[in-house]
Design a protein around this motif. Structure first.
Motif, mmCIF file in Angstrom:
data_model
loop_
_atom_site.group_PDB
_atom_site.id
_atom_site.type_symbol
_atom_site.label_atom_id
_atom_site.label_comp_id
_atom_site.label_asym_id
_atom_site.label_seq_id
_atom_site.Cartn_x
_atom_site.Cartn_y
_atom_site.Cartn_z
ATOM 1 N N ALA A 21 0.832 -1.205 0.000
ATOM 2 C CA ALA A 21 0.000 0.000 0.000
ATOM 3 C C ALA A 21 0.863 1.250 0.000
ATOM 4 N N ARG A 22 1.959 1.210 0.765
ATOM 5 C CA ARG A 22 2.852 2.373 0.816
ATOM 6 C C ARG A 22 3.500 2.620 -0.540
ATOM 7 N N HIS A 23 3.944 1.526 -1.185
ATOM 8 C CA HIS A 23 4.553 1.661 -2.515
ATOM 9 C C HIS A 23 3.535 2.200 -3.514
ATOM 10 N N SER A 24 2.306 1.698 -3.439
ATOM 11 C CA SER A 24 1.259 2.147 -4.346
ATOM 12 C C SER A 24 0.946 3.621 -4.131
ATOM 13 N N LEU A 25 0.891 4.048 -2.874
ATOM 14 C CA LEU A 25 0.616 5.446 -2.560
ATOM 15 C C LEU A 25 1.734 6.345 -3.055
ATOM 16 N N ARG A 26 2.981 5.892 -2.866
ATOM 17 C CA ARG A 26 4.122 6.679 -3.323
ATOM 18 C C ARG A 26 4.095 6.836 -4.843
ATOM 19 N N ALA A 27 3.782 5.751 -5.556
ATOM 20 C CA ALA A 27 3.709 5.809 -7.011
ATOM 21 C C ALA A 27 2.585 6.739 -7.455
ATOM 22 N N GLU A 28 1.469 6.683 -6.733
ATOM 23 C CA GLU A 28 0.344 7.549 -7.072
ATOM 24 C C GLU A 28 0.692 9.013 -6.845
ATOM 25 N N LEU A 29 1.404 9.303 -5.748
ATOM 26 C CA LEU A 29 1.808 10.684 -5.469
ATOM 27 C C LEU A 29 2.778 11.200 -6.532
ATOM 28 N N LEU A 30 3.698 10.340 -6.971
ATOM 29 C CA LEU A 30 4.631 10.724 -8.022
ATOM 30 C C LEU A 30 3.895 11.018 -9.319
ATOM 31 N N THR A 31 2.886 10.211 -9.628
ATOM 32 C CA THR A 31 2.096 10.418 -10.841
ATOM 33 C C THR A 31 1.354 11.745 -10.778
ATOM 34 N N VAL A 32 0.751 12.031 -9.617
ATOM 35 C CA VAL A 32 0.023 13.293 -9.448
ATOM 36 C C VAL A 32 0.974 14.478 -9.542
ATOM 37 N N ARG A 33 2.140 14.350 -8.922
ATOM 38 C CA ARG A 33 3.121 15.435 -8.942
ATOM 39 C C ARG A 33 3.620 15.681 -10.364
ATOM 40 N N HIS A 34 3.862 14.599 -11.103
ATOM 41 C CA HIS A 34 4.321 14.735 -12.490
ATOM 42 C C HIS A 34 3.246 15.412 -13.334
ATOM 43 N N ALA A 35 1.986 15.009 -13.144
ATOM 44 C CA ALA A 35 0.895 15.596 -13.908
ATOM 45 C C ALA A 35 0.745 17.086 -13.612
ATOM 46 N N ALA A 36 1.061 17.492 -12.393
ATOM 47 C CA ALA A 36 0.920 18.895 -12.007
ATOM 48 C C ALA A 36 2.018 19.771 -12.590
ATOM 49 N N THR A 37 3.133 19.170 -12.992
ATOM 50 C CA THR A 37 4.282 19.970 -13.446
ATOM 51 C C THR A 37 4.684 19.704 -14.902
ATOM 52 N N HIS A 38 3.938 18.846 -15.600
ATOM 53 C CA HIS A 38 4.300 18.504 -16.972
ATOM 54 C C HIS A 38 3.100 18.619 -17.910
ATOM 55 N N ASP A 39 3.403 18.929 -19.154
ATOM 56 C CA ASP A 39 2.370 19.051 -20.177
ATOM 57 C C ASP A 39 1.948 17.657 -20.637
ATOM 58 N N PRO A 40 0.651 17.347 -20.633
ATOM 59 C CA PRO A 40 0.219 15.985 -20.963
ATOM 60 C C PRO A 40 0.456 15.592 -22.414
ATOM 61 N N LEU A 41 0.478 16.554 -23.337
ATOM 62 C CA LEU A 41 0.671 16.218 -24.748
ATOM 63 C C LEU A 41 2.129 15.954 -25.078
ATOM 64 N N THR A 42 3.004 16.879 -24.689
ATOM 65 C CA THR A 42 4.404 16.809 -25.112
ATOM 66 C C THR A 42 5.316 16.121 -24.109
ATOM 67 N N GLY A 43 4.889 16.044 -22.848
ATOM 68 C CA GLY A 43 5.703 15.416 -21.818
ATOM 69 C C GLY A 43 6.755 16.312 -21.201
ATOM 70 N N ILE A 44 6.927 17.545 -21.718
ATOM 71 C CA ILE A 44 7.896 18.460 -21.118
ATOM 72 C C ILE A 44 7.220 19.250 -19.999
ATOM 73 N N HIS A 45 7.983 20.097 -19.310
ATOM 74 C CA HIS A 45 7.416 20.879 -18.218
ATOM 75 C C HIS A 45 6.264 21.758 -18.694
ATOM 76 N N ASN A 46 5.341 22.040 -17.798
ATOM 77 C CA ASN A 46 4.394 23.121 -18.016
ATOM 78 C C ASN A 46 4.916 24.360 -17.296
ATOM 79 N N ARG A 47 4.105 25.404 -17.226
ATOM 80 C CA ARG A 47 4.576 26.652 -16.604
ATOM 81 C C ARG A 47 4.944 26.441 -15.132
ATOM 82 N N ALA A 48 4.131 25.661 -14.419
ATOM 83 C CA ALA A 48 4.402 25.422 -13.001
ATOM 84 C C ALA A 48 5.702 24.650 -12.812
#
Length: 239
Positions: free
Chosen positions: A25-52
């Motif tokens: 569960a801890r590993h799953s939560l950590r992976a989920e947090l990393l996914t959320v963090r990546h989505a918050a800082t990267h552009d979904p189309l190109t995969g590079i950073h967004n403004r944030a």
């Protein structure tokens, strides 16, 4: 086996199962947090950073580069004629161009640099120059000419060669101001390029910017170069 031994074995098995479940569960939560963090800082189309994502990493890059004596360049890139590509060839073609441009800019920035899609057809690059600040402006002018030619090479899509036009605005940055200030000044340089019907401009005056070049005073699509691919890229210093 005595009841006591059997109870101890059962308790051990339950404890091991509980520990394994907790770790999973801890590993799953950590992976989920990393996914959320990546989505918050990267552009979904190109995969590079967004403004944030760019804002979060840019100040560290600028400060680190200056401790090694390297000049830092902040470049805004605005694609020219992108709407026409979407209207003529469809959004799949437009998305393909955005992805190719992002990949090209990532290669231009290098492993130590940053690239971001700020929104729509606007991108940013923050990267370093040679390991000396001597003649940094001369290096920057030559570098902009080179990367403009590299970025605007036509893109192949479904057997067609699609033109890629771009306007660049650039500034040499230092840790004296946050990255947001340098991005704003690069934006001013871009407006200077458009006003002069040029493809690139370098902002060098940090204190006296003509009012008609301020971003808040000009609509973004005003005075864009009409044919950046037809003329050799030129550099104009905005004063």
């Amino acid at each position: 086996m005595t009841p006591r031994v059997r109870a101890l074995i059962t308790a051990s098995a339950i404890s091991a199962a509980a520990t394994a479940g907790y770790l999973t569960a801890r590993h799953s939560l950590r992976a989920e947090l990393l996914t959320v963090r990546h989505a918050a800082t990267h552009d979904p189309l190109t995969g590079i950073h967004n403004r944030a994502g760019l804002s979060a990493a840019a100040d560290t890059l600028i400060t680190t580069a200056h401790t090694t004596g390297r000049p830092v360049v902040v470049v805004l890139v605005d694609l020219v004629g992108f709407k026409k590509v979407n209207d003529t060839h469809g959004h799949d073609a437009g998305d393909h161009i955005l992805t190719v441009v992002a990949n090209r800019l990532t290669g231009i920035a290098g492993p130590a640099g940053l690239t971001a899609r700020l929104g729509g057809d606007e991108f940013a690059v923050i990267t370093t120059g040679p390991a000396t600040r001597r003649d940094a402006e001369t290096w920057l002018a030559d570098w902009l000419t080179h990367i403009h030619a590299r970025l605007t090479t036509p893109v192949n899509h479904d057997g067609r060669h699609l033109a890629v036009g771009a306007t660049f605005g650039a500034v040499l940055a230092d840790p004296g101001h946050p990255a947001a200030v340098w991005l704003h000044r690069a934006d001013l340089a871009m407006y200077a390029a458009r006003a002069g019907r040029r493809t690139t401009a370098v902002f060098t005056d940090t204190t006296d910017t003509p009012a008609d070049l301020r971003a808040t005073d000009r609509p973004r699509d005003l005075a864009r170069p009409t044919s950046p691919l037809a003329a050799a890229p030129t550099t104009r210093r905005a004063a």
